[in-house]
Design an enzyme around this catalytic site. Structure first.
Site, PDB file in Angstrom:
ATOM      1  N   LYS A 155       0.842  -1.200   0.000  1.00 16.21           N
ATOM      2  CA  LYS A 155       0.000   0.000   0.000  1.00 16.21           C
ATOM      3  C   LYS A 155       0.875   1.247   0.000  1.00 16.21           C
ATOM      4  O   LYS A 155       0.597   2.227  -0.686  1.00 16.21           O
ATOM      5  CB  LYS A 155      -0.940  -0.019   1.210  1.00 16.21           C
TER       6      LYS A 155
ATOM      7  N   GLN B 110      -5.362  -2.048   9.347  1.00 12.16           N
ATOM      8  CA  GLN B 110      -5.147  -3.354   8.721  1.00 12.16           C
ATOM      9  C   GLN B 110      -5.753  -4.466   9.587  1.00 12.16           C
ATOM     10  O   GLN B 110      -5.464  -4.553  10.775  1.00 12.16           O
ATOM     11  CB  GLN B 110      -3.634  -3.575   8.534  1.00 12.16           C
TER      12      GLN B 110
ATOM     13  N   ASP C  78     -11.321   2.154   3.639  1.00 11.30           N
ATOM     14  CA  ASP C  78     -11.711   0.782   3.311  1.00 11.30           C
ATOM     15  C   ASP C  78     -13.200   0.647   2.992  1.00 11.30           C
ATOM     16  O   ASP C  78     -13.625  -0.357   2.436  1.00 11.30           O
ATOM     17  CB  ASP C  78     -11.414  -0.134   4.522  1.00 11.30           C
TER      18      ASP C  78
END
Ligand code: NDP
Length: 285
Positions: free
Chosen positions: A52, A96, A119
């Site tokens: 990322k 995460q 997200d």
């Protein structure tokens, strides 16, 4: 059969993000910024976070990593999120997953400001998706939809079958397909006659997490097949949820693993960061 090359398409998306990031810099005098929080040392998560970071750099999006020890408490993580929520320079926040067992994932996801929810997992954003309102949408489903769009195949009136009903892939992608006027069926572990349902699919999205469980012979001739699954075999090879070679004989379009949905997910994380950045910047100033 045509392969949908997710690696090349992700580079196109990153290029689009780069243009938007430059426009953001010109208009607001700072780069858009994604903050990624990693708790613990899960090796797979470390790789995702590294990828990322690299993708952000390529697209000229600032990326800041917060690496916290495995022993981090829920309160400590909530404090960090509150700080990031309140920081005007932070556009996207990604925690995460999975988190260590002392931390409740749902509490953490709900603590993220929905406007910074890169997200798209916050219940407010998922609710907006179901209601057909603008919001941040999970990245993997967005990547799948872009891949279908690239084939030029219209979804209107088509039978779309999604195998898997997770909150991060199956359910949101089903709603995106519905919004494009497909007739959508969602399958899961209790579905009867999976082969029969799949054989009617003009568009098939596989998001199960079982190596090659969807047999090539089940695929309808001329179908578009998007394979989300990432499964590592004992010999280290990565395979999807669909028997690629056999399915490719019947499909008009099929995405490979690796080099399919995976790179698209990261590209759409960047796209979401830009969406979040512009939405907030235009709101506040
Ligand atoms: P989950 O484990 O959360 O969900 C899997 C789904 O598959 C469940 O709904 C489950 O049904 C269903 N399922 C399990 N077995 C069967 C079966 N025999 N027949 C039909 N359905 C079945 O997985 P995720 O959605 O998180 O991920 C799915 C896959 O996609 C994984 O391989 C994951 O690694 C990959 N992935 C890839 C990403 C990418 O960027 N390419 C991003 C995210 C995920 P039930 O609900 O009944 O248990």
């Amino acid at each position: 059969m045509n392969t949908i090359n997710g690696k090349d398409l992700a580079a196109v998306v990153r290029g689009e993000v780069k243009v938007k990031a430059q426009r953001f810099l010109d208009e607001f005098d700072r780069k858009p910024a994604l903050h990624v929080v990693l708790v613990g040392e899960d090796p797979a998560s470390q790789i995702y976070v590294r990828n990322k970071k690299r993708a952000c750099k390529r697209a000229r999006v600032d990326s800041v990593q917060h690496l916290l020890p495995e022993s981090t408490t829920q309160e400590e993580l909530l404090e960090l999120i509150a700080r990031l929520n309140g920081d005007e320079q932070v556009d996207g926040i990604l925690v995460q997953l999975p988190l260590p067992e002392q931390i409740d994932e749902n509490i953490i996801i709900e603590a993220i400001d929905p406007r910074k929810d890169a997200d798209g997992f916050h219940p407010i954003n998922l609710g907006r998706l179901v209601a057909g309102q603008a919001g941040l949408v999970p990245c993997t489903p967005l990547g799948c939809m872009r891949m279908i769009a690239e084939t030029g195949v219209s979804l209107v009136g088509k039978n779309a079958v999604v195998v898997g009903r997770s909150t991060i892939v199956g359910k949101p992608v089903a709603h995106l397909l519905l919004a494009e006027h497909a007739t959508v069926t969602i399958c899961h572990s209790r579905t009867r006659d999976l082969a029969g349902v799949i054989s009617e699919a003009d568009v098939l999205i596989a998001a199960v997490g079982r190596p090659e469980m969807i047999k090539g012979k089940w695929v309808k001739k001329g179908a578009v097949v998007i394979d989300v699954g990432i499964n590592r075999l004992d010999d280290g090879t990565l395979v999807g949820d669909v028997e690629f070679e056999e399915a490719a004989q019947r499909a008009a379009w099929i995405s490979p693993v690796p080099g399919g949905v995976g790179p698209m997910t990261i590209a759409y994380l960047l796209e979401n960061t830009l969406t979040a950045a512009f939405a907030r910047a235009n709101q506040t100033g």
